[in-house]
Design an enzyme around this catalytic site. Structure first.
Site, PDB file in Angstrom:
ATOM      1  N   GLU A 119     -32.943  56.203  19.071  1.00 39.15           N
ATOM      2  CA  GLU A 119     -33.921  55.123  18.993  1.00 39.15           C
ATOM      3  C   GLU A 119     -35.282  55.525  18.453  1.00 39.15           C
ATOM      4  OE1 GLU A 119     -33.346  51.938  19.666  1.00 39.15           O
ATOM      5  OE2 GLU A 119     -31.255  52.341  20.141  1.00 39.15           O
ATOM      6  N   SER A 572      -1.408  23.685  69.455  1.00 40.26           N
ATOM      7  CA  SER A 572      -1.038  24.298  70.737  1.00 40.26           C
ATOM      8  C   SER A 572      -1.670  25.660  70.959  1.00 40.26           C
ATOM      9  CB  SER A 572       0.484  24.418  70.830  1.00 40.26           C
ATOM     10  OG  SER A 572       1.078  23.132  70.886  1.00 40.26           O
TER      11      SER A 572
END
Length: 879
Positions: A119, A572
């Site tokens: 860069e 139940s």
């Protein structure tokens, strides 16, 4: 007197006139040059002044409202929140940007220099702006056909990324030029480079060099080789396009460029670069898929509610949770296989779509190119394509009902371990692609492995061999008919051969059974994504840690957490709390008899008359509480709640740990109140722990990014139920396992207790139960409350999930009895009379609350006596 004016004499024509003056001499070349030079100098001076004024004006204008560079000194980049499981492993991460900060000083020179080479090679020489670089880029950009080049230094990129915006405009560029020298003046070069390396994006949802190094190469940034550093430094330029997972060819080309620049600028010797130029890029082995997406999402939602999204998704929190990965994986597998079994009993919904051969060939070409470009990790067998997006019909019916759960983070969870192979396109590039190219781009590439589920294209059906061949693009699979015998379609009979299930051109969902190396065929089975949903929650009763939590079949398809967000009727499986309240009232013992008989009852709480029915529609007359719970008799439960009142049952359930609103009427006896799985399983844990209640714990500790403890949790036990009553209830539930609707649990070969639950029309099916080591609750049903079908019960749909998990959870654990608390006496009774078993009467041990046990002895066999210890239901005289 005034003299007369003198008149001029007229000119004498004989007198000659004077000569005219000569014309001025023409200036020489030197004079002309000097004149133009002066003009140019004056013009230049004016332009210079105007230019300086323009620059000064522009500087003043664009300096307005500029951010302070001092903000960078206190800037904290978003960091990932890391979640640690009970075994110390990292089990989840939350982040919008997955980032872990590192110090540049800790990086070796070749890693730092790789970024400079890629860069800004003169980074340590210039003052932030590189005039020569700008001029060089400008000239290059003017050359027709040349590749456009930028000239932003690393400092400029830091300014753009951290202080400004990435928009492309002169205004933004001008502000960048103004701020760059300020940043250079305020910070050292190393500090600027650290900001750049930690802030940059590297593709695949990884931000910062450390996370990129871990993802691509499985190592810390400080351990990267020269070649690996060059790959990552080169990726920053176009991370969506040239990361080595998306496109290995482009990544290698970019790496070579960076390596050449490193050698050219003297960052590394040419002898080091040469071997790297042709060496293939080797990616780290694929990470194991994380478990616990539902669990992690519940933690994420909890944290956001307490600390806010910014703190959780960007604050770098350190979180400890109670999840045990091994048990979580077992729970997820149990839920997945259990739901698939239920779904297959519902039949086959057919292929996911169809394509013509011509369509397929065109699409296949696009997908093949993507597979060839994608980077392959170590140990991978290569990619195959999941063709689900190509379906011309709805890919899979989604169950109606709540689906939202805030899975954004799971995004961030990325927790499927998936990788993105699609490079990001510009709008122009996207517009230039055909519809078929766009469709092919939507196809996900997945690494071939056993257990992989995906959609493939049927290319051939061979009834002689009874197989179908399915193209997965990367490989071809063979699907034997033996794996599809379950695939009965609505309105059709059971399939007899492969062509009854498959047709060429179909898009079918398959599961990979075996993945031998190419060119062998992949072995696969026909599969189907269940519409039915379910879940499982597991608690360690010793500390109330939630060791496993599964909220559905697949968190990627539906993030709605049925374990914590859905309220369903327990049926139940609520009865143990009713029976426990009966025992705690002192009016009943396990051997008290209540009449199992049909009767129309007017509910005084609702004013409605109803006739409770048993599941099997059978009535057996007077029976003990133990027998009634074992056989799950609804009529007995209704008689109990009539005698005790719904309010007393609700109070008992509250003390056990059920906090959801419950209906204060007689239907509560049949489990009509809606509860979450988490509160149901914790209430069972209270029974297992002999009445000791504590809140269930998922979240154990939270620390901030600096290690400060923000919260920490330990179980806070309190005795909310009488220990002896809780133990007696456990004893009753042991009979459900040993003799009743949950006999399959006996396979564990250890003491266990539990209760099945099936609501009206089988809309909800449950099994909740425990051993001395673990408490778990499983639920199965549809999100929209559709009936599962008359054959589905808690024992058939939910119990297998619970049992499959418990097999794994108890591996290597010795069988243990439940602890008997004080206040319980065990006596040997005669099952027929309920009296003490004498020497001449065979008997069995029965627990009683101290003071309620029988004192009379059963008569010898054959002797008639009117006495009977069984307590009858006095409210109805035994009816």
């Amino acid at each position: 007197m005034t003299p007369a004016p003198v008149m001029p004499h007229p000119p004498d024509p004989s007198t000659p006139s004077p000569a005219a003056p000569p014309p001025p001499a023409r200036p020489g070349p030197g004079a002309r040059l000097w004149r133009w030079t002066k003009r140019l100098l004056i013009t230049g001076a004016v332009c210079l002044v105007l230019g300086l004024l323009a620059i000064a004006g522009g500087y003043v204008y664009y300096s307005r409202d500029l951010p302070s560079v001092e903000a960078l000194r206190h800037y904290q980049p978003p960091q990932v929140t890391k979640v640690t499981c009970a075994d110390g492993s990292l089990c989840a991460e939350f982040a919008h940007e997955r980032r872990t900060l590192i110090r540049v000083e800790d990086l070796p020179p070749h890693v730092r220099n790789a970024f400079l080479a890629a860069e800004d090679a003169d980074f340590y020489k210039h003052e932030g702006l590189d005039p020569f670089g700008i001029a060089r880029a400008a000239v290059k950009n003017l050359i027709p056909g040349s590749r456009k080049s930028g000239a932003s230094t690393i400092t400029q990129q830091v300014v753009k990324n951290l202080l400004l915006t990435p928009e492309r405009s002169f205004s933004r560029k001008a502000r960048e030029w103004i701020l760059t020298p300020r940043v250079e003046e305020a910070f050292t070069k190393d500090q600027i480079l650290a900001l750049y390396i930690n802030q940059s994006y590297y593709g695949q949802r990884r931000y910062g060099l450390e996370e990129a190094a871990l993802f691509y190469f499985g190592k810390h940034a400080k351990d990267l080789s020269v070649g690996e550093a060059a790959v990552l430094a080169g990726t920053v330029q176009l991370p969506h396009r040239i990361n080595p997972v998306t496109n290995m060819t482009r990544a290698k080309s970019r790496q070579r460029y960076v390596l050449q620049q490193m050698a050219r600028h003297g960052f590394v010797p040419a002898s080091v670069v040469e071997p790297e130029m042709d060496k293939p890029i080797v990616l780290a082995p694929r990470q194991e898929k994380p478990v616990g997406l539902y669990y992690a999402e519940e933690i994420r939602r909890t944290l956001i509610a307490r600390y806010g999204e910014q703190a959780v998704m960007a604050g770098g929190l350190r979180v400890d949770i109670a999840m045990v990965p091994k048990l979580q994986a077992a729970a997820e597998q149990a839920v997945r296989e259990g739901l698939e079994a239920v779904d297959r009993r519902q039949g086959y919904r057919g292929p996911r779509g169809t394509l013509t051969d011509a369509q397929w060939q065109r699409l296949r070409g696009f997908i093949t190119t993507r597979i060839e470009e994608a980077g392959r990790r170590q140990k991978d067998q290569g990619y195959v394509a999941d063709l689900a997006p190509l379906a011309r019909v709805e890919k899979e019916e989604e169950p109606k009902g709540p689906q939202a759960g805030g899975a954004s983070g799971q995004a961030e969870l990325e927790e499927d371990g998936s990788e993105e192979q699609l490079p990001e396109l510009t709008p122009e590039e996207e517009a230039a692609r055909s519809e078929e190219e766009k469709l092919a781009r939507a196809v996900r590439l997945k690494p071939l492995e056993e257990g992989l589920r995906l959609t493939g294209y049927v290319t051939e059906v061979d009834d002689k061999r009874n197989v179908a061949r399915v193209d997965l693009v990367g490989r071809t699979a063979e699907v034997p008919f033996s794996t599809a015998t379950w695939a009965r379609q609505k309105g059709k009979g059971s399939p007899k051969k492969a062509s009854d299930v498959f047709e060429k051109g179909q898009l079918v969902y398959v599961r990979v059974l075996k993945a031998p190396p190419a060119p062998a065929f992949v072995e696969a089975a026909l599969d189907q994504v269940p519409l039915v949903q379910g879940g499982l929650v597991v608690i360690n009763p010793e500390n109330r840690n939630v060791a496993a939590l599964v909220g559905g079949y697949d968190a990627e398809r539906s993030s709605f957490n049925r374990a914590t967000q859905a309220k369903r009727q327990p049926g139940s499986s609520f009865k143990p709390f009713l029976y426990a309240a009966a025992l705690g009232s002192g009016r009943y013992t396990p051997l008290s008899k209540v009449n199992d008989a049909p009767e129309a009852i007017r509910d005084p709480y609702t004013g409605k008359t109803w006739k409770p029915q048993n599941y099997d529609r059978q009535f057996e007359g007077p029976m003990t509480l133990r027998e009634a719970l074992t056989q799950s008799k609804n009529t007995v439960s209704v008689r109990l709640i009539e005698a005790l009142t719904p309010a007393s049952i609700i109070d008992f359930a509250r003390r056990a740990g059920i906090h959801s609103p419950l209906p204060e009427n007689l239907t509560l006896a049949l489990g009509t109140g809606e509860v979450t799985m988490l509160e149901a399983v914790n209430a069972y844990a209270t029974l297992q722990a002999n009445g000791r209640y504590a809140e269930p714990l998922l979240l154990l500790r939270v620390r901030d990014v600096n290690g400060k403890v923000l919260e920490e949790h330990q179980p806070a036990f309190e005795e909310t139920l009488p220990p002896a009553v809780a133990y007696l209830t456990t004893s009753l539930m042991r009979s459900v396992v040993e003799e009743g609707t949950a006999r399959a649990v006996r396979e564990l070969n250890r003491p266990a207790a539990g209760k099945t639950g099936t609501t009206q029309e089988s809309k909800d099916t449950w099994f909740s139960g425990f051993t001395a080591d673990w408490v778990a609750s499983a639920w199965v049903g549809f999100d929209d409350n559709s009936p599962l079908g008359g054959s589905e019960t808690g024992g058939r749909a939910a119990l297998p999930i619970w049992l499959q998990f418990m097999r794994v959870a108890h591996e290597g654990l010795p069988a243990r009895e439940f602890e008997v608390p004080s206040g319980v006496v065990q006596v040997r009774i005669d099952p027929v009379s309920g009296l003490l078993a004498g020497a001449s009467v065979p008997g069995r041990l029965e627990p009683f609350l101290e003071g309620t046990q029988p004192t009379a002895e059963a008569p010898p066999p054959g002797q008639v006596t009117p006495e009977n210890f069984f307590i009858e239901d006095g409210n109805r005289n035994g009816l």
